[in-house]
Design a protein around this motif. Structure first.
Motif, PDB file in Angstrom:
ATOM      1  N   ILE A 130       0.852  -1.190   0.000  1.00  0.00           N
ATOM      2  CA  ILE A 130       0.000   0.000   0.000  1.00  0.00           C
ATOM      3  C   ILE A 130       0.890   1.243   0.000  1.00  0.00           C
ATOM      4  O   ILE A 130       1.665   1.468   0.932  1.00  0.00           O
ATOM      5  CB  ILE A 130      -0.924   0.031   1.240  1.00  0.00           C
ATOM      6  N   ASN A 131       0.795   2.033  -1.055  1.00  0.00           N
ATOM      7  CA  ASN A 131       1.575   3.262  -1.175  1.00  0.00           C
ATOM      8  C   ASN A 131       0.808   4.414  -0.525  1.00  0.00           C
ATOM      9  O   ASN A 131      -0.353   4.661  -0.877  1.00  0.00           O
ATOM     10  CB  ASN A 131       1.857   3.572  -2.635  1.00  0.00           C
ATOM     11  N   ILE A 132       1.458   5.131   0.386  1.00  0.00           N
ATOM     12  CA  ILE A 132       0.768   6.124   1.213  1.00  0.00           C
ATOM     13  C   ILE A 132       1.405   7.499   1.072  1.00  0.00           C
ATOM     14  O   ILE A 132       2.633   7.636   1.030  1.00  0.00           O
ATOM     15  CB  ILE A 132       0.781   5.695   2.695  1.00  0.00           C
ATOM     16  N   PHE A 133       0.554   8.518   1.028  1.00  0.00           N
ATOM     17  CA  PHE A 133       0.992   9.918   1.044  1.00  0.00           C
ATOM     18  C   PHE A 133       0.552  10.549   2.361  1.00  0.00           C
ATOM     19  O   PHE A 133      -0.586  10.345   2.800  1.00  0.00           O
ATOM     20  CB  PHE A 133       0.362  10.683  -0.127  1.00  0.00           C
ATOM     21  N   LEU A 134       1.449  11.298   3.006  1.00  0.00           N
ATOM     22  CA  LEU A 134       1.144  11.931   4.290  1.00  0.00           C
ATOM     23  C   LEU A 134       1.143  13.447   4.163  1.00  0.00           C
ATOM     24  O   LEU A 134       2.062  14.026   3.594  1.00  0.00           O
ATOM     25  CB  LEU A 134       2.172  11.531   5.347  1.00  0.00           C
ATOM     26  N   ALA A 146       6.843   0.453   9.431  1.00  0.00           N
ATOM     27  CA  ALA A 146       7.184  -0.748  10.201  1.00  0.00           C
ATOM     28  C   ALA A 146       6.303  -1.923   9.794  1.00  0.00           C
ATOM     29  O   ALA A 146       6.586  -3.076  10.146  1.00  0.00           O
ATOM     30  CB  ALA A 146       7.020  -0.473  11.695  1.00  0.00           C
ATOM     31  N   GLU A 147       5.223  -1.619   9.049  1.00  0.00           N
ATOM     32  CA  GLU A 147       4.315  -2.671   8.575  1.00  0.00           C
ATOM     33  C   GLU A 147       4.850  -3.282   7.281  1.00  0.00           C
ATOM     34  O   GLU A 147       5.380  -2.570   6.418  1.00  0.00           O
ATOM     35  CB  GLU A 147       2.923  -2.087   8.333  1.00  0.00           C
ATOM     36  N   HIS A 148       4.668  -4.565   7.115  1.00  0.00           N
ATOM     37  CA  HIS A 148       5.221  -5.265   5.960  1.00  0.00           C
ATOM     38  C   HIS A 148       4.553  -4.898   4.641  1.00  0.00           C
ATOM     39  O   HIS A 148       5.132  -5.080   3.569  1.00  0.00           O
ATOM     40  CB  HIS A 148       5.118  -6.784   6.176  1.00  0.00           C
ATOM     41  N   ASP A 149       3.310  -4.367   4.737  1.00  0.00           N
ATOM     42  CA  ASP A 149       2.547  -4.124   3.519  1.00  0.00           C
ATOM     43  C   ASP A 149       2.332  -2.627   3.237  1.00  0.00           C
ATOM     44  O   ASP A 149       1.475  -2.254   2.443  1.00  0.00           O
ATOM     45  CB  ASP A 149       1.193  -4.824   3.593  1.00  0.00           C
ATOM     46  N   MET A 150       3.122  -1.768   3.882  1.00  0.00           N
ATOM     47  CA  MET A 150       2.928  -0.321   3.712  1.00  0.00           C
ATOM     48  C   MET A 150       4.252   0.394   3.464  1.00  0.00           C
ATOM     49  O   MET A 150       5.285   0.031   4.033  1.00  0.00           O
ATOM     50  CB  MET A 150       2.268   0.294   4.955  1.00  0.00           C
ATOM     51  N   THR A 151       4.182   1.433   2.626  1.00  0.00           N
ATOM     52  CA  THR A 151       5.338   2.291   2.423  1.00  0.00           C
ATOM     53  C   THR A 151       4.861   3.716   2.154  1.00  0.00           C
ATOM     54  O   THR A 151       3.837   3.914   1.482  1.00  0.00           O
ATOM     55  CB  THR A 151       6.219   1.793   1.249  1.00  0.00           C
ATOM     56  N   VAL A 152       5.554   4.682   2.716  1.00  0.00           N
ATOM     57  CA  VAL A 152       5.218   6.095   2.500  1.00  0.00           C
ATOM     58  C   VAL A 152       5.995   6.567   1.272  1.00  0.00           C
ATOM     59  O   VAL A 152       7.228   6.635   1.295  1.00  0.00           O
ATOM     60  CB  VAL A 152       5.575   6.952   3.731  1.00  0.00           C
ATOM     61  N   VAL A 153       5.269   6.887   0.209  1.00  0.00           N
ATOM     62  CA  VAL A 153       5.913   7.256  -1.057  1.00  0.00           C
ATOM     63  C   VAL A 153       6.003   8.763  -1.250  1.00  0.00           C
ATOM     64  O   VAL A 153       6.658   9.242  -2.183  1.00  0.00           O
ATOM     65  CB  VAL A 153       5.165   6.622  -2.255  1.00  0.00           C
TER      66      VAL A 153
END
Length: 213
Positions: free
Chosen positions: A2-6, A23-30
């Protein structure tokens, strides 16, 4: 993944959320941004699956950014983060196209679950909840302003600032008689007979707004 924008104007908060998510295996802040002004360009660059948007920003608010994202990138799911819970916030988030609405006070595990839910296409903020909030809002003092036109709303705000019809006319480049007619119309819509009542209502709403902030 899951690609995330903050979007958050507090760097410490933003970096804390980022660390928890990555820290979650299925998330990254892009991508990330500290203000509304650069948010949409950042979203264009990183094309996230989920945008986590703070409501209160130094140069705007996350609701407007949500609306822009929904318009340009309908596939991006927006999750509104706010420090206060109110019918106004729920309605604004729903109308802006947000998929979810969560309070900043929640635990990181709850935020992570909320992101997973909206990324999977599920709505945390459903239409029924928005309709109920809108009904409650319409029955409140603030809801009395819903029937005002944008021009009448602007004049109402000026009345709240203590401006006379002549001052409002100068500010808005209108004839004083035109302003007087606008004032009469908005008082009728608000069920009031005197502009002092409108000024008092404006003061109460402004005080409430600052309290929420």
């Amino acid at each position: 993944m899951i690609n995330i924008f903050l979007l958050d104007d507090h760097e410490v908060v933003r970096q804390g959320v980022k660390a928890a998510l990555e820290a979650e295996h299925d998330m990254t802040v892009v991508g990330e941004a500290s203000g509304a002004g650069h948010a949409l360009d950042a979203v264009r660059s990183c094309r996230p699956d989920v945008a986590v948007l703070d409501v209160r920003l130094g140069d705007g608010n996350g609701i407007d950014v949500c609306r822009e994202i929904t318009s340009e990138f309908p596939s991006v799911k927006s999750l509104i983060l706010t420090s206060f819970d109110s019918d106004r916030a729920v309605v604004d988030a729903g109308l802006a196209g947000a998929a979810g609405f969560v309070l900043k006070q929640i635990r990181s595990t709850e935020l992570i679950n909320a992101i997973r839910h909206v990324a999977a296409g599920r709505q945390i903020l459903d239409d029924a909840e928005v309709r109920m909030a809108m009904r409650r809002l319409r029955e409140s003092e603030e809801g009395r302003l819903f029937d005002l036109t944008p021009q009448e709303q602007r004049i109402f705000d000026y009345i709240g600032e203590g401006m006379t019809n002549r001052q409002i006319a100068t500010e808005m480049y209108l004839a004083e008689k035109t302003v007087k007619n606008y004032v009469s119309n908005l008082l009728t819509k608000l069920g009031m007979s005197r502009r002092t009542e409108a000024a008092a209502l404006s003061a109460r709403l402004e005080e409430r707004k600052h309290h929420d902030d």
